[in-house]
Write a protein that holds these residues in place. Structure first.
Motif, PDB file in Angstrom:
ATOM      1  N   ASN A 197       0.821  -1.209   0.000  1.00 21.19           N
ATOM      2  CA  ASN A 197       0.000   0.000   0.000  1.00 21.19           C
ATOM      3  C   ASN A 197       0.853   1.256   0.000  1.00 21.19           C
ATOM      4  O   ASN A 197       0.625   2.190  -0.776  1.00 21.19           O
ATOM      5  CB  ASN A 197      -0.931  -0.016   1.215  1.00 21.19           C
ATOM      6  N   MET A 198       1.856   1.310   0.855  1.00 22.12           N
ATOM      7  CA  MET A 198       2.696   2.497   0.955  1.00 22.12           C
ATOM      8  C   MET A 198       3.516   2.729  -0.314  1.00 22.12           C
ATOM      9  O   MET A 198       3.607   3.857  -0.811  1.00 22.12           O
ATOM     10  CB  MET A 198       3.639   2.390   2.164  1.00 22.12           C
ATOM     11  N   LEU A 199       4.103   1.658  -0.846  1.00 22.61           N
ATOM     12  CA  LEU A 199       5.019   1.793  -1.972  1.00 22.61           C
ATOM     13  C   LEU A 199       4.313   1.779  -3.320  1.00 22.61           C
ATOM     14  O   LEU A 199       4.920   2.077  -4.353  1.00 22.61           O
ATOM     15  CB  LEU A 199       6.069   0.675  -1.922  1.00 22.61           C
ATOM     16  N   GLY A 200       3.023   1.433  -3.314  1.00 17.58           N
ATOM     17  CA  GLY A 200       2.262   1.445  -4.559  1.00 17.58           C
ATOM     18  C   GLY A 200       2.678   0.361  -5.532  1.00 17.58           C
ATOM     19  O   GLY A 200       2.493   0.499  -6.740  1.00 17.58           O
ATOM     20  N   VAL A 201       3.232  -0.734  -5.002  1.00 14.71           N
ATOM     21  CA  VAL A 201       3.708  -1.840  -5.832  1.00 14.71           C
ATOM     22  C   VAL A 201       3.286  -3.141  -5.169  1.00 14.71           C
ATOM     23  O   VAL A 201       3.370  -3.286  -3.948  1.00 14.71           O
ATOM     24  CB  VAL A 201       5.245  -1.807  -5.991  1.00 14.71           C
ATOM     25  N   SER A 202       2.827  -4.118  -5.952  1.00 20.03           N
ATOM     26  CA  SER A 202       2.419  -5.404  -5.392  1.00 20.03           C
ATOM     27  C   SER A 202       3.634  -6.157  -4.877  1.00 20.03           C
ATOM     28  O   SER A 202       4.766  -5.941  -5.334  1.00 20.03           O
ATOM     29  CB  SER A 202       1.693  -6.232  -6.454  1.00 20.03           C
ATOM     30  N   ALA A 248      -1.841  26.218 -18.496  1.00 23.60           N
ATOM     31  CA  ALA A 248      -2.688  26.434 -19.673  1.00 23.60           C
ATOM     32  C   ALA A 248      -3.828  25.424 -19.739  1.00 23.60           C
ATOM     33  O   ALA A 248      -4.917  25.733 -20.222  1.00 23.60           O
ATOM     34  CB  ALA A 248      -1.841  26.348 -20.947  1.00 23.60           C
ATOM     35  N   ARG A 249      -3.609  24.205 -19.261  1.00 23.88           N
ATOM     36  CA  ARG A 249      -4.632  23.146 -19.327  1.00 23.88           C
ATOM     37  C   ARG A 249      -4.813  22.558 -17.932  1.00 23.88           C
ATOM     38  O   ARG A 249      -4.508  21.406 -17.670  1.00 23.88           O
ATOM     39  CB  ARG A 249      -4.222  22.070 -20.321  1.00 23.88           C
ATOM     40  N   GLY A 250      -5.333  23.402 -17.040  1.00 21.24           N
ATOM     41  CA  GLY A 250      -5.521  22.971 -15.665  1.00 21.24           C
ATOM     42  C   GLY A 250      -6.575  21.883 -15.542  1.00 21.24           C
ATOM     43  O   GLY A 250      -7.613  21.921 -16.197  1.00 21.24           O
ATOM     44  N   LYS A 251      -6.294  20.910 -14.676  1.00 25.17           N
ATOM     45  CA  LYS A 251      -7.233  19.802 -14.492  1.00 25.17           C
ATOM     46  C   LYS A 251      -7.214  19.340 -13.045  1.00 25.17           C
ATOM     47  O   LYS A 251      -6.158  19.200 -12.434  1.00 25.17           O
ATOM     48  CB  LYS A 251      -6.872  18.633 -15.417  1.00 25.17           C
ATOM     49  N   VAL A 252      -8.404  19.119 -12.506  1.00 18.99           N
ATOM     50  CA  VAL A 252      -8.575  18.568 -11.163  1.00 18.99           C
ATOM     51  C   VAL A 252      -9.388  17.286 -11.300  1.00 18.99           C
ATOM     52  O   VAL A 252     -10.408  17.258 -11.988  1.00 18.99           O
ATOM     53  CB  VAL A 252      -9.307  19.557 -10.229  1.00 18.99           C
ATOM     54  N   THR A 253      -8.923  16.223 -10.666  1.00 21.57           N
ATOM     55  CA  THR A 253      -9.625  14.945 -10.722  1.00 21.57           C
ATOM     56  C   THR A 253      -9.921  14.469  -9.306  1.00 21.57           C
ATOM     57  O   THR A 253      -9.032  14.486  -8.444  1.00 21.57           O
ATOM     58  CB  THR A 253      -8.784  13.879 -11.451  1.00 21.57           C
ATOM     59  N   ILE A 254     -11.178  14.063  -9.091  1.00 17.66           N
ATOM     60  CA  ILE A 254     -11.578  13.501  -7.800  1.00 17.66           C
ATOM     61  C   ILE A 254     -11.864  12.023  -8.009  1.00 17.66           C
ATOM     62  O   ILE A 254     -12.719  11.653  -8.814  1.00 17.66           O
ATOM     63  CB  ILE A 254     -12.811  14.208  -7.212  1.00 17.66           C
ATOM     64  N   ARG A 255     -11.109  11.169  -7.322  1.00 15.74           N
ATOM     65  CA  ARG A 255     -11.248   9.721  -7.468  1.00 15.74           C
ATOM     66  C   ARG A 255     -11.703   9.103  -6.154  1.00 15.74           C
ATOM     67  O   ARG A 255     -11.356   9.596  -5.079  1.00 15.74           O
ATOM     68  CB  ARG A 255      -9.918   9.076  -7.868  1.00 15.74           C
ATOM     69  N   THR A 256     -12.435   8.017  -6.268  1.00 21.84           N
ATOM     70  CA  THR A 256     -12.793   7.232  -5.084  1.00 21.84           C
ATOM     71  C   THR A 256     -12.442   5.781  -5.338  1.00 21.84           C
ATOM     72  O   THR A 256     -12.483   5.308  -6.478  1.00 21.84           O
ATOM     73  CB  THR A 256     -14.295   7.335  -4.762  1.00 21.84           C
ATOM     74  N   ARG A 257     -12.097   5.077  -4.280  1.00 25.18           N
ATOM     75  CA  ARG A 257     -11.830   3.650  -4.413  1.00 25.18           C
ATOM     76  C   ARG A 257     -11.905   2.990  -3.042  1.00 25.18           C
ATOM     77  O   ARG A 257     -11.781   3.655  -1.998  1.00 25.18           O
ATOM     78  CB  ARG A 257     -10.467   3.381  -5.040  1.00 25.18           C
ATOM     79  N   PHE A 258     -12.130   1.689  -3.073  1.00 23.07           N
ATOM     80  CA  PHE A 258     -12.119   0.857  -1.873  1.00 23.07           C
ATOM     81  C   PHE A 258     -10.789   0.129  -1.839  1.00 23.07           C
ATOM     82  O   PHE A 258     -10.427  -0.544  -2.804  1.00 23.07           O
ATOM     83  CB  PHE A 258     -13.280  -0.145  -1.923  1.00 23.07           C
ATOM     84  N   ILE A 259     -10.056   0.279  -0.749  1.00 22.93           N
ATOM     85  CA  ILE A 259      -8.702  -0.250  -0.702  1.00 22.93           C
ATOM     86  C   ILE A 259      -8.674  -1.740  -0.396  1.00 22.93           C
ATOM     87  O   ILE A 259      -7.681  -2.405  -0.621  1.00 22.93           O
ATOM     88  CB  ILE A 259      -7.838   0.532   0.305  1.00 22.93           C
ATOM     89  N   SER A 260      -9.756  -2.304   0.089  1.00 23.28           N
ATOM     90  CA  SER A 260      -9.917  -3.737   0.296  1.00 23.28           C
ATOM     91  C   SER A 260      -8.842  -4.282   1.230  1.00 23.28           C
ATOM     92  O   SER A 260      -8.635  -3.757   2.309  1.00 23.28           O
ATOM     93  CB  SER A 260      -9.900  -4.460  -1.054  1.00 23.28           C
ATOM     94  N   GLY A 261      -8.134  -5.318   0.801  1.00 23.51           N
ATOM     95  CA  GLY A 261      -7.158  -5.966   1.665  1.00 23.51           C
ATOM     96  C   GLY A 261      -5.999  -5.068   2.046  1.00 23.51           C
ATOM     97  O   GLY A 261      -5.293  -5.343   3.000  1.00 23.51           O
ATOM     98  N   LEU A 262      -5.791  -3.995   1.288  1.00 22.09           N
ATOM     99  CA  LEU A 262      -4.701  -3.080   1.592  1.00 22.09           C
ATOM    100  C   LEU A 262      -5.210  -1.901   2.403  1.00 22.09           C
ATOM    101  O   LEU A 262      -4.738  -0.792   2.266  1.00 22.09           O
ATOM    102  CB  LEU A 262      -4.063  -2.578   0.297  1.00 22.09           C
ATOM    103  N   ALA A 263      -6.217  -2.154   3.239  1.00 21.21           N
ATOM    104  CA  ALA A 263      -6.874  -1.077   3.983  1.00 21.21           C
ATOM    105  C   ALA A 263      -5.867  -0.238   4.747  1.00 21.21           C
ATOM    106  O   ALA A 263      -5.011  -0.753   5.464  1.00 21.21           O
ATOM    107  CB  ALA A 263      -7.895  -1.645   4.951  1.00 21.21           C
ATOM    108  N   PHE A 264      -5.977   1.070   4.559  1.00 17.06           N
ATOM    109  CA  PHE A 264      -5.146   2.016   5.289  1.00 17.06           C
ATOM    110  C   PHE A 264      -5.572   2.004   6.748  1.00 17.06           C
ATOM    111  O   PHE A 264      -6.752   1.936   7.050  1.00 17.06           O
ATOM    112  CB  PHE A 264      -5.337   3.404   4.693  1.00 17.06           C
TER     113      PHE A 264
END
Length: 368
Positions: free
Chosen positions: A50-55, A265-281
């Motif tokens: 979870n921390m390192l973002g790699v399986s 020049a091309r500003g963008k904001v993205t709002i994401r949601t997800r369930f972390i499941s087994g890697l629960a924070f």
């Protein structure tokens, strides 16, 4: 207390119900890596993934420094000694091109020469500063908030009057005025209670409804040419949160992201949601672990936070905006902590994105 014999446990000291070593490691709230005599990763727990973002599958077999380096030269020098123990606090590592602040420990294994156990625990930005410090520093804004309530009442009255006189197609805007005034009034009440020890009342809440309401408020105030997009997991269950507080947190984060992205020049904001499941924070709250599997991320492609302020962004009166008061993220931290949640930020160097990550607990079954 029941005896070992009464409980069914082996009197020799072995308890068959005791979790295995693997289960204990998997349940740790901090990242754990096992490295061999050549400093290659051999094992990694869920928190490390979870921390390192790699399986774990991709971590195993790779050199440790390829994953978290480069490090402070002093730390790297110490790591080069396979027999040396190490405790390093508040150092920076690179995880999937994202810079993180962590506490690192190295424990050599006496049973296997040159093998070591590495632990990493992220330094949570939201944990800096005590409630007492926050309460004392918020005294002046609380007094100012009291003086704002009177003109707010007048604005609300004007909004109600406009709603009666406007054409039907424009009544929605008038209702937004009154709704926002009501929300701001509740926010002011909350600001006056920032030093209070009790938390806001939480209830089951649909996170996407709160996000969409926050986006609508920001869009009504003007996007400054910035594109605001949603990437939602539609299957998310309700979170346990205070709806008003959650909406205010999101408005602050999205507004800040919009302001940062508007410099390009091309500003963008993205709002994401997800369930972390087994890697629960997990976060430590009041001496207990709180599972926070719902993640809301607000990302922008702006230039990022000034490195000189990056470690203090959640402190009161810290801001890089010329006209800013430095209260928005301090309030965000307080509201999130009151909901037993976690808020942190990171800079993705490779993608040139800034992420603010909000983690919240689930509403328990039967609370809906």
């Amino acid at each position: 207390m029941p005896s070992k014999e009464a409980s069914g446990a082996d009197i020799s000291g072995f308890d068959p119900s005791r979790p295995s070593a693997e289960a204990q490691i998997a349940g740790l709230v901090f990242a754990l890596l096992l490295v061999d005599e050549n400093a290659f990763i051999v094992e990694a727990n869920h928190a490390a993934e979870n921390m390192l973002g790699v399986s774990a599958r991709r971590l195993i077999g790779r050199p440790l420094l390829d994953i978290i380096g480069p490090l402070d030269p002093r730390v790297e020098k110490r790591l080069s000694d396979a027999e040396a123990a190490l405790v390093a606090r508040d150092i920076r590592i690179n995880a999937s091109e994202t810079e993180l602040r962590v506490n690192l420990t190295v424990s050599p294994l006496s049973t296997n020469r040159a093998w070591r156990v590495i632990t990493l625990s992220q330094v949570g930005h939201e944990e800096t500063g005590s409630d007492d410090e926050l309460a004392s520093s918020m005294g002046a804004p609380s007094i100012l908030a009291h003086e704002i309530k009177n003109p707010l009442a007048a604005i609300r009255g004007a909004g109600q009057l406009a709603a009666r006189k406007l054409p039907h197609k424009d009544k929605k805007l008038a209702r937004m005025i009154t709704d926002e005034v009501d929300r701001i009034a509740r926010l002011i009440d909350r600001m006056q209670q920032l030093g209070a020890r009790h938390a806001e009342e939480a209830a089951p809440c649909n996170p996407h409804e709160a996000i969409r309401a926050a986006i609508a408020t920001v869009r009504a105030a003007g996007t400054n040419g910035v594109e605001i997009t949603e990437e939602f997991d539609p299957s998310l269950p309700p979170v346990l949160a205070n709806r008003d507080a959650l909406e205010q947190v999101l408005i602050n984060l999205i507004t800040n992201a919009r302001d940062a992205a508007s410099s390009g020049a091309r500003g963008k904001v993205t709002i994401r949601t997800r369930f972390i499941s087994g890697l629960a924070f997990s976060a430590i709250r009041l001496g207990r672990a709180v599972r926070l599997p719902i993640e809301i991320t607000v990302s922008d492609n702006g230039p990022g936070i000034d490195p000189a302020l990056r470690d203090r962004v959640f402190e009161p009166f810290v801001t890089s905006k010329q006209s800013g008061q430095g209260l928005g993220l301090a309030l965000v931290r307080k509201l999130v902590r009151d909901m037993n949640g976690s808020i942190s930020h990171e800079r993705d160097i490779r993608a040139e994105l800034t992420h603010f990550r909000l983690h919240l607990p689930l509403a328990k079954p039967g609370e809906e």
